[in-house]
Design an enzyme around this catalytic site. Structure first.
Site, mmCIF file in Angstrom:
data_model
loop_
_atom_site.group_PDB
_atom_site.id
_atom_site.type_symbol
_atom_site.label_atom_id
_atom_site.label_comp_id
_atom_site.label_asym_id
_atom_site.label_seq_id
_atom_site.Cartn_x
_atom_site.Cartn_y
_atom_site.Cartn_z
ATOM 1 N N ASP A 46 0.854 -1.193 0.000
ATOM 2 C CA ASP A 46 0.000 0.000 0.000
ATOM 3 C C ASP A 46 0.888 1.240 0.000
ATOM 4 O O ASP A 46 2.059 1.183 -0.387
ATOM 5 C CB ASP A 46 -0.939 -0.029 1.211
ATOM 6 C CG ASP A 46 -2.287 0.615 0.910
ATOM 7 O OD1 ASP A 46 -2.310 1.825 0.646
ATOM 8 O OD2 ASP A 46 -3.308 -0.099 0.922
ATOM 9 N N HIS A 76 -3.717 6.065 3.353
ATOM 10 C CA HIS A 76 -4.494 4.894 2.949
ATOM 11 C C HIS A 76 -3.913 3.612 3.533
ATOM 12 O O HIS A 76 -4.629 2.771 4.099
ATOM 13 C CB HIS A 76 -4.531 4.818 1.416
ATOM 14 C CG HIS A 76 -5.388 3.723 0.865
ATOM 15 N ND1 HIS A 76 -4.911 2.456 0.622
ATOM 16 C CD2 HIS A 76 -6.693 3.719 0.490
ATOM 17 C CE1 HIS A 76 -5.881 1.715 0.116
ATOM 18 N NE2 HIS A 76 -6.980 2.454 0.024
ATOM 19 N N SER A 96 -11.451 -0.813 -0.522
ATOM 20 C CA SER A 96 -10.155 -0.744 0.164
ATOM 21 C C SER A 96 -10.304 -0.987 1.650
ATOM 22 O O SER A 96 -9.411 -1.530 2.299
ATOM 23 C CB SER A 96 -9.508 0.633 -0.043
ATOM 24 O OG SER A 96 -8.813 0.702 -1.246
#
Length: 1037
Positions: free
Chosen positions: A298, A345, A528
């Site tokens: 990520d 994220h 996600s």
């Protein structure tokens, strides 16, 4: 669900201009879904002049032209070779390779009932000569056949003009790839300058860059240039890329992006406990992720967040792949792009999996947003940089082994590329890794393009990956029993079910990123956010089996084993609860297995037995090997009454990757699941016929007492020699029978792992007193040679793929072991370890110091029923004296599984193979290196022992040779006789001496307690006044 009929009886031959024969237009459509057979307008829904769809005549002309072009080439080019002879895919693969004298078996692109097709790179003469063989067709791959269907239209819809040309010879040497790249650039430049719709006034090199990768070449715009190109220019560039003989596929490959848009209790299936919130059944049972590690690729992770902070320090954030398992949370940080999370994220996703607040100063938070597996750890693979809007994941062989080195066998990927729902190069790559490493599970996001119920909006479609859709979180919209409107929908281009499972993906609260210490959280939505929730659940499932919770529902050391990724997927899919519909203004309805929800919403408690915390019984099988000759496996269940709504059986297998990204049916090895009740057969996935598309199959029936349900797993068609499967059954039942053996394989001990250590031979250890006699110290003698060959057979046709064998050998004559063959599953290169000890393995299964490492041979080859030699190493010269028992331990150096061993009904230590020189006794399979042999379960090592015989040394007659360790003789007078199995035990509470028996000992739940008692039983039944020393009297000791 879209179901495409695969009637390969229409695989007709078509005469071409040079009198060769190839597949017809309609036949190719059944094998490959490509732009060459795309009957929709090329730029449908695009604001360009509509191009007429491809016709049969167009296709035939392009195939004839390709034959002519290949005839003029001096290099190999790709062909689709189909074998239409009777038999299985495995039979056709071998036959076609033999009759056509091919250098290899090729990649499977289709495996059906009437034909099997493979892609090969061949010279023209070889391809043409193969056409002379009966029941064989050969079709040259044209440029349009190298493009998956909708490549052109998908590219024209997208603002990203980025393409991948996959090379036929993947992972070629650097010099070859550089030469091919130069050829590609030269032809692309010529096309750019000559195609009228390309802006030739601007140089190609100023707009696009050509980048190389291990298995392909990318054509990508420079920087953020998203200037659209005309249709004619796009088509010409794609055909230019696909026109090279060394290119086997071209696809639209836009940049990878994250999939953004209180989940712990939902994924576990918790129940509300009044005002106190929710009871988490797995946490209550002690399953919080202990001993588990997840790898997250990520944007990075903020190691300073309270959810990852370690007051004792942090692991280096660089490219050294350093592993520090003692760290509280982050055990590895591979900085592929940079070493921090500027986006947030990755921090949020990692927090959802393993986040757990630190303790002490600066670690307080008003809201505890711990992850699904809060006791687990994380290995970070940072694929994003601060100044780039895309993520840059690397190939599976680079990324996944890095995490495996840190102990991570679950990978979470909350990202994807908006490039369509066809089988892409990355899907093939990841499927291939998981086929070769069947312990490894990738959990990936379905994507966020599902608004307006968009069909086929799922972006990750690997067969062996767990693809996750997003359901609502609690107290969001219509509630947790509805799908989020944005969640990517199926099916895949070839008609498979995706997404597989759904989990909360709206308003998920998790860790916030920061370079400074922070305990702050934030809420995000998207698949996600759903994906890491499922990844965390996968860690809990893995711990459930590795801690021995199956089959009792309580932690039991002797029951622990490492589950395959197929078994973890089967548990998760078996647990799926039906979503009622989609949370949108249209009130879209949904049912299981449809394009919206797949197998439903994750609820682990509905698929795992937890003593006192779940109501259903469960039954599992793992790594059961099937061949084309295997009889169906049948399991019979008698149903009863309990608080469960349904009987559920889920079959999952890890399939071999398809050889083409344009596969019309991407499944290669086909198994079938059915459930029979009073003569009525139920097929899986809501179908009324066998499922020929999916390697995930579930049958669910309403609960009803008094039924006899027969679950059957059978082989439809395998293109590979063997195919392992996993099966999970849940409901109100007792297991009556499991065929073909009486004992279900509920304690598998095998796993696939890639080696994370260097492959090299190592000289034998020099150490302990029990080391074998060195060759120079052996007395001179007259010698001859001998071999004990143990047949590679199994009584029920099944083998266990284990972590090695501990077993005893007993020489009848003095021999010197000089070589051996082993039985290994995959034809791969692996490093063995061969250990020995003087005396039985049963006397020291846990004590490495009592063993000698003879060497670490690197071996290649393998396969079921195939002897694989360790190649007569110089260091193997082990003298074994007549009449003396010796223990051998043969395992993989990387602690992985793959050595084949049949389970036996013989007693541990009983003789199962012998000749006039040596005996071999039934041994066991350790679950870990020098630990946890399978209690009371015998496994017969298979292979060959090669030795020389000392002709002038003393021999031991068979009648005198002990079959097990030498008997210590009768016990002293005051010891209890062995048959009574009584011993004295001193209680902890008051030190009172009491008499116990073996039945009491077996009931002890803690293995450590049993071992402690066993030691006393062996050495000191001397709590008695007599203070005698006794031998062990209980078999389990």
């Amino acid at each position: 669900m879209v179901r495409v009929s695969l009637l390969l009886s229409v695989l007709l031959w078509v005469p071409c201009v040079d009198a060769t024969s190839s597949l017809s237009f309609s036949a190719v459509k059944n094998v490959l879904s490509t732009e060459a057979t795309n009957e929709e307008p090329v730029d449908k829904l695009v604001l360009f002049d509509v191009v007429p769809p491809v016709t049969s005549a167009d296709f035939d002309a392009s195939v004839s032209a390709q034959w002519s072009k290949n005839k003029k080439r001096d290099e190999d080019a790709p062909y689709v070779l189909c074998d239409h002879s009777p038999g299985s895919g495995e039979d056709r693969r071998r036959r076609s390779a033999a009759v056509c004298d091919l250098p290899g078996s090729g990649g499977v692109v289709y495996n059906g009932d009437a034909a099997s097709c493979f892609v090969h790179s061949l010279g023209f003469d070889v391809a043409k000569s193969c056409l002379k063989q009966a029941d064989v067709t050969v079709t040259p791959v044209t440029p349009r056949m190298k493009m998956p269907a909708h490549t052109i239209s998908g590219s024209l819809r997208s603002v990203q003009r980025r393409y991948l040309a996959s090379l036929c010879a993947a992972h070629s040497d650097v010099a070859t790839i550089e030469r091919w790249t130069a050829i590609i650039v030269k032809k692309l430049t010529k096309t750019w300058n000559s195609e009228g719709e390309c802006p030739s006034e601007v140089a190609l090199a100023s707009r696009y860059v050509v980048e190389t990768a291990p298995d392909g070449v990318f054509l990508a715009p420079i920087g953020d240039d998203e200037t659209p190109l005309q249709r004619g220019c796009v088509v010409s560039l794609l055909e230019s890329l696909a026109g090279h003989a060394f290119v086997c596929g071209v696809e639209h490959a836009p940049g990878v992006k994250t999939m953004n848009r209180n989940a712990r209790w939902i994924v576990q299936g918790a129940v509300q406990n009044g005002k106190n919130g929710y009871v988490h059944p797995l946490y209550a049972a002690g399953i919080r992720g202990e001993g588990q590690v997840a790898q997250v690729s990520d944007t990075g992770v903020s190691v300073s967040s309270c959810y990852f902070y370690d007051k004792k320090g942090e692991v280096p954030r660089d490219t050294t792949k350093t592993v520090q398992s003692s760290r509280r949370k982050v055990v590895q940080y591979y900085a592929a792009r940079d070493d921090f999370d500027s986006d947030g994220h990755g921090t949020h996703c990692a927090g959802t999996i393993v986040g757990s607040l630190c303790q002490g100063f600066g670690c307080k938070s008003t809201t505890n947003a711990e992850g699904v597996a809060p006791a687990a750890q994380v290995a970070v693979y940072d694929i994003s940089s601060m100044f780039d809007k895309f993520l840059y994941p690397e190939e599976s062989t680079q990324m996944f082994p890095t995490g495996i080195a840190a102990g991570a066998y679950v990978h979470s990927a909350s990202w994807g590329a908006l490039s369509g729902n066809h089988y892409k190069t990355r899907d093939r790559d990841w499927d291939g890794f998981m086929w070769e490493n069947q312990d490894y599970l990738a959990v990936v996001a379905a994507g966020n393009g599902g608004e307006d119920d968009t069909v086929g909006s799922v972006v990750n479609v690997g067969k062996n990956s767990l693809v996750v859709g997003a359901s609502n979180n609690v107290a969001t919209g219509k509630g947790e029993n509805y799908l989020a409107d944005f969640s990517g929908r199926g099916p895949t281009e070839d008609g498979r079910i995706k997404p597989d499972i759904c989990a909360p993906g709206t308003n998920v609260e998790s860790a916030r990123n920061s370079k400074l210490r922070t305990c702050a959280n934030r809420k995000l939505s998207g698949t996600s956010m759903a994906t890491p929730g499922v990844a965390g659940a996968a860690l809990l499932v893995r711990q459930y089996f590795m801690d021995g919770f199956y089959p009792s529902g309580e932690k039991t050391a002797r029951d622990k084993f490492t589950p395959s990724q197929a078994l973890i997927r089967a548990v998760i899919l078996n647990s799926g609860q039906t979503l009622l519909g989609v949370d949108n203004s249209r009130n879209t309805k949904s049912v299981p297995y449809d394009m919206h929800q797949g197998f439903g919403r994750l609820s682990l408690v509905d698929s795992l037995k937890l003593q006192g915390r779940s109501t259903a019984n469960i039954y599992v099988e793992d790594r059961v090997l099937m061949t084309n000759d295997s009889e169906p496996k049948e399991y019979t269940f008698d149903t009863g009454t309990c608080d469960v709504d349904y009987f559920s059986a889920t079959l999952v297998w890890t399939d071999v990757p398809n050889g083409s990204t344009s596969c019309a049916t991407c499944l290669v090895n086909r198994l079938q699941l059915t459930v029979e009740n009073a003569g009525t057969i139920t097929h899986p996935n809501g179908l009324t016929e066998p499922d020929v598309k999916n390697n995930v199959q579930r049958v669910r029936l309403p609960s009803a007492p008094g039924q006899t349900l027969r679950v059957k797993v059978s082989v439809a068609n395998l293109a590979e020699t063997t195919q392992p499967f996993a099966l999970v059954v849940s409901g109100c039942f007792d297991v009556r029978t499991a065929s073909p053996t009486d004992q279900p394989t509920d304690s598998p001990t095998f796993e696939f792992r890639p080696s994370s250590r260097p492959s090299h031979s190592r000289p034998p250890s020099t150490a302990p007193t029990h080391a074998p006699v060195a060759p120079s110290m052996q007395p001179s003698s007259v010698r001859t040679s001998g071999t004990l060959t143990i047949p590679l057979t199994s009584a029920d046709g099944n083998w266990k793929m284990g972590k090695g064998n501990m077993f005893d050998i007993l020489p009848k004559k003095t021999i010197t072991l000089v070589d051996m063959d082993v039985h290994k599953y995959l034809a791969s290169t692996k490093t063995l370890e061969i250990w020995s000890r003087r005396g039985s393995w049963r006397d020291a299964p846990y004590d490495r110091s009592k063993w000698t490492l003879l060497g670490q041979p690197v071996i290649s080859g393998g396969g079921i029923k195939t002897y694989t030699s360790i190649n007569n190493p110089d260091w193997l010269n082990l003298r074994l004296e007549a009449g003396q028992v010796y223990g051998l331990y043969i395992r993989y150096a990387d602690d992985s599984s793959g050595l084949l061993t049949p389970q036996t009904r013989g007693k541990l230590g009983s003789v199962y193979a012998e000749n006039q020189d040596v005996r071999v006794m039934t041994g066991s399979m350790p679950l870990t290196a020098f630990g946890d042999p399978m209690e009371n379960t015998g496994f017969d090592w298979q292979g060959r022992l090669k030795y020389t015989i000392c002709l002038d040394c003393a021999s031991a007659s068979p009648s005198e040779a002990p079959a097990e360790s030498p008997d210590p003789g009768p016990p002293p007078k005051n010891c209890k006789e062995k048959k009574s199995a009584k011993f004295y035990y001193k209680t902890k509470k008051n030190g009172k001496i009491t008499t116990k028996d073996c039945k009491w000992l077996r009931k002890l739940k803690e293995e450590a307690s049993r071992e402690k008692v066993c030691k006393k039983t062996q050495w000191k039944a001397g709590f008695s006044p007599a203070r005698v020393v006794c031998r062990k009297t209980c078999k389990m000791c």
